[in-house]
Design an enzyme around this catalytic site. Structure first.
Site, PDB file in Angstrom:
ATOM      1  N   TYR A 114       0.840  -1.208   0.000  1.00 18.66           N
ATOM      2  CA  TYR A 114       0.000   0.000   0.000  1.00 18.66           C
ATOM      3  C   TYR A 114       0.872   1.254   0.000  1.00 18.66           C
ATOM      4  O   TYR A 114       0.611   2.203  -0.746  1.00 18.66           O
ATOM      5  CB  TYR A 114      -0.900  -0.039   1.229  1.00 18.66           C
ATOM      6  CG  TYR A 114      -1.917   1.085   1.338  1.00 18.66           C
ATOM      7  CD1 TYR A 114      -3.117   1.027   0.647  1.00 18.66           C
ATOM      8  CD2 TYR A 114      -1.669   2.190   2.150  1.00 18.66           C
ATOM      9  CE1 TYR A 114      -4.057   2.050   0.754  1.00 18.66           C
ATOM     10  CE2 TYR A 114      -2.600   3.216   2.269  1.00 18.66           C
ATOM     11  CZ  TYR A 114      -3.797   3.136   1.576  1.00 18.66           C
ATOM     12  OH  TYR A 114      -4.720   4.155   1.682  1.00 18.66           O
TER      13      TYR A 114
HETATM   14  N1  LIG Z   1      -9.701   5.657   5.277  1.00 22.77           N
HETATM   15  C1  LIG Z   1      -8.520   6.233   5.326  1.00 22.77           C
HETATM   16  O1  LIG Z   1      -8.038   6.584   6.404  1.00 22.77           O
HETATM   17  C2  LIG Z   1      -7.736   6.485   4.059  1.00 22.77           C
HETATM   18  C3  LIG Z   1      -6.543   7.193   4.183  1.00 22.77           C
HETATM   19  C4  LIG Z   1      -5.792   7.464   3.050  1.00 22.77           C
HETATM   20  C5  LIG Z   1      -6.238   7.045   1.817  1.00 22.77           C
HETATM   21  N2  LIG Z   1      -7.410   6.348   1.726  1.00 22.77           N
HETATM   22  C6  LIG Z   1      -7.823   5.940   0.386  1.00 22.77           C
HETATM   23  O2  LIG Z   1      -9.121   6.414   0.143  1.00 22.77           O
HETATM   24  C7  LIG Z   1      -9.744   5.586  -0.830  1.00 22.77           C
HETATM   25  C8  LIG Z   1     -11.108   5.158  -0.304  1.00 22.77           C
HETATM   26  O3  LIG Z   1     -10.905   4.362   0.841  1.00 22.77           O
HETATM   27  P1  LIG Z   1     -11.952   4.262   2.042  1.00 22.77           P
HETATM   28  O4  LIG Z   1     -11.225   4.602   3.272  1.00 22.77           O
HETATM   29  O5  LIG Z   1     -13.219   4.935   1.698  1.00 22.77           O
HETATM   30  O6  LIG Z   1     -12.110   2.670   2.069  1.00 22.77           O
HETATM   31  P2  LIG Z   1     -13.348   1.684   1.928  1.00 22.77           P
HETATM   32  O7  LIG Z   1     -14.483   2.147   2.782  1.00 22.77           O
HETATM   33  O8  LIG Z   1     -12.733   0.353   2.139  1.00 22.77           O
HETATM   34  O9  LIG Z   1     -13.806   1.860   0.407  1.00 22.77           O
HETATM   35  C9  LIG Z   1     -12.996   1.430  -0.624  1.00 22.77           C
HETATM   36  C10 LIG Z   1     -13.760   1.593  -1.931  1.00 22.77           C
HETATM   37  O10 LIG Z   1     -12.901   1.151  -2.988  1.00 22.77           O
HETATM   38  C11 LIG Z   1     -13.561   0.138  -3.706  1.00 22.77           C
HETATM   39  N3  LIG Z   1     -12.654  -0.920  -4.146  1.00 22.77           N
HETATM   40  C12 LIG Z   1     -11.799  -1.656  -3.382  1.00 22.77           C
HETATM   41  N4  LIG Z   1     -11.208  -2.582  -4.136  1.00 22.77           N
HETATM   42  C13 LIG Z   1     -11.706  -2.425  -5.393  1.00 22.77           C
HETATM   43  C14 LIG Z   1     -11.506  -3.105  -6.613  1.00 22.77           C
HETATM   44  N5  LIG Z   1     -10.679  -4.163  -6.713  1.00 22.77           N
HETATM   45  N6  LIG Z   1     -12.188  -2.691  -7.711  1.00 22.77           N
HETATM   46  C15 LIG Z   1     -13.039  -1.641  -7.625  1.00 22.77           C
HETATM   47  N7  LIG Z   1     -13.285  -0.983  -6.502  1.00 22.77           N
HETATM   48  C16 LIG Z   1     -12.623  -1.369  -5.394  1.00 22.77           C
HETATM   49  C17 LIG Z   1     -14.581  -0.465  -2.773  1.00 22.77           C
HETATM   50  O11 LIG Z   1     -15.575  -1.042  -3.573  1.00 22.77           O
HETATM   51  P3  LIG Z   1     -16.845  -1.900  -2.990  1.00 22.77           P
HETATM   52  O12 LIG Z   1     -17.478  -1.043  -1.944  1.00 22.77           O
HETATM   53  O13 LIG Z   1     -17.714  -2.078  -4.187  1.00 22.77           O
HETATM   54  O14 LIG Z   1     -16.284  -3.143  -2.423  1.00 22.77           O
HETATM   55  C18 LIG Z   1     -15.012   0.739  -1.954  1.00 22.77           C
HETATM   56  O15 LIG Z   1     -16.063   1.416  -2.583  1.00 22.77           O
HETATM   57  C19 LIG Z   1      -8.770   4.442  -1.072  1.00 22.77           C
HETATM   58  O16 LIG Z   1      -7.992   4.708  -2.223  1.00 22.77           O
HETATM   59  C20 LIG Z   1      -7.902   4.471   0.164  1.00 22.77           C
HETATM   60  O17 LIG Z   1      -6.639   3.903  -0.058  1.00 22.77           O
HETATM   61  C21 LIG Z   1      -8.165   6.068   2.818  1.00 22.77           C
END
Ligand SMILES: NC(=O)c1ccc[n+]([C@@H]2O[C@H](COP(=O)([O-])OP(=O)(O)OC[C@H]3O[C@@H](n4cnc5c(N)ncnc54)[C@H](OP(=O)(O)O)[C@@H]3O)[C@@H](O)[C@H]2O)c1
Length: 254
Positions: free
Chosen positions: A159
């Protein structure tokens, strides 16, 4: 709403829109006036909750279930969107996954999956969607980076590598496309309470360590990302290129 943040009449693709940050960003863009194309691995045919939210603001929502581990499916989606009458104005590359395991035990499969979903497919989808933006001389591209675009993190080497790659990609694409009317930037979410970070919040030691280092004194909420997403998708950011904007409660400044 009118003015530099107005997105009325724009079409925004938001990946990873079924939950978490992506759903909140899709809703914020809809509130600002954009119609949404929601993309996610497991999105229901009717678009589910994100589509309900977008439509509740009087905007249109089309939805596609696409696995970003599948390059051919990513290319097929881009081809379908590029063949549509209505061009994509805004692309929010938010879909992302994570695999937690110490580096010495990090498997090839985990590495390959995370790098494909979080970096390679991000590039492929962006390259394809940007082609039409470049031919029109306008477009807004927003990547989702991470604190681990700057830091190594704990037991998430794939990651950290992928998100560091997103930082480089944001700058590389901006260098080429700024003069062609396409803005490329990234949002850097801090520690946001979503499914992605659930294991950290459920670990009392990690949760306390993280919270104690956030100047704002709380986990971020998906809604905290909405304002910056609208900014980077709108005319207000027309002279902003290749920048990573942190929304992290002050973490990086500490
Ligand atoms: N939460 C944090 O603290 C944080 C911090 C820094 C960066 N981020 C980034 O923010 C973004 C959103 O993350 P989040 O925190 O909202 O996480 P999350 O709630 O786990 O949501 C992840 C989203 O990405 C989609 N996804 C995952 N794998 C996928 C795949 N193989 N193909 C298509 N879609 C996929 C999921 O789809 P489904 O719902 O359809 O399964 C979900 O809608 C990510 O890029 C993550 O790395 C998050």
């Amino acid at each position: 709403m009118s003015g530099p943040f107005d997105l009325a009449g724009r079409l925004a693709v938001v990946t990873g829109a079924r939950r978490g940050i992506g759903m909140a960003v899709a809703e914020a863009l809809a509130v600002a006036g954009a119609d949404i194309v929601a993309v996610s691995a497991h999105l229901d045919a009717d678009g589910g909750e994100v589509a309900r939210r977008v439509r509740s603001h009087g905007r249109q929502c089309e939805s596609f279930a696409v696995d970003f581990a599948d390059r051919a499916a990513v290319k097929a989606l881009a081809a379908r969107l590029n063949a549509a009458d209505r061009p994509v104005d805004i692309l929010v590359n938010n879909a992302g996954t994570i695999a937690r395991a110490p580096a010495a035990e990090h498997s090839d499969a985990d590495w390959d999956h995370v790098l494909t979903v979080d970096l390679t497919s991000q590039f492929i989808f962006t390259r394809e969607i940007a082609a039409r933006m470049l031919s029109r001389g306008q477009g807004k591209i927003v990547f989702t980076a991470s604190l681990l675009s700057f830091q190594g993190g704990v037991t998430v080497p794939g990651y950290a590598a992928a998100k560091s790659g997103i930082a480089g990609l944001t700058r590389a694409l901006a260098n080429e496309w700024a003069q062609r009317g396409v803005n490329v930037n990234a949002i850097v979410p801090g520690y946001i309470a979503t499914d992605n970070t659930r294991p950290l919040r459920e670990d009392p030691a990690r949760n306390a360590a993280i919270l104690s280092r956030i100047p704002a004194g709380r986990w971020g909420r998906p809604e905290d990302l909405g304002g910056v997403a609208v900014f980077l998708a709108s005319a207000a950011s027309d002279y902003v290129h290749g920048t990573l904007v942190a929304v992290d409660g002050g973490w990086l400044g500490r």
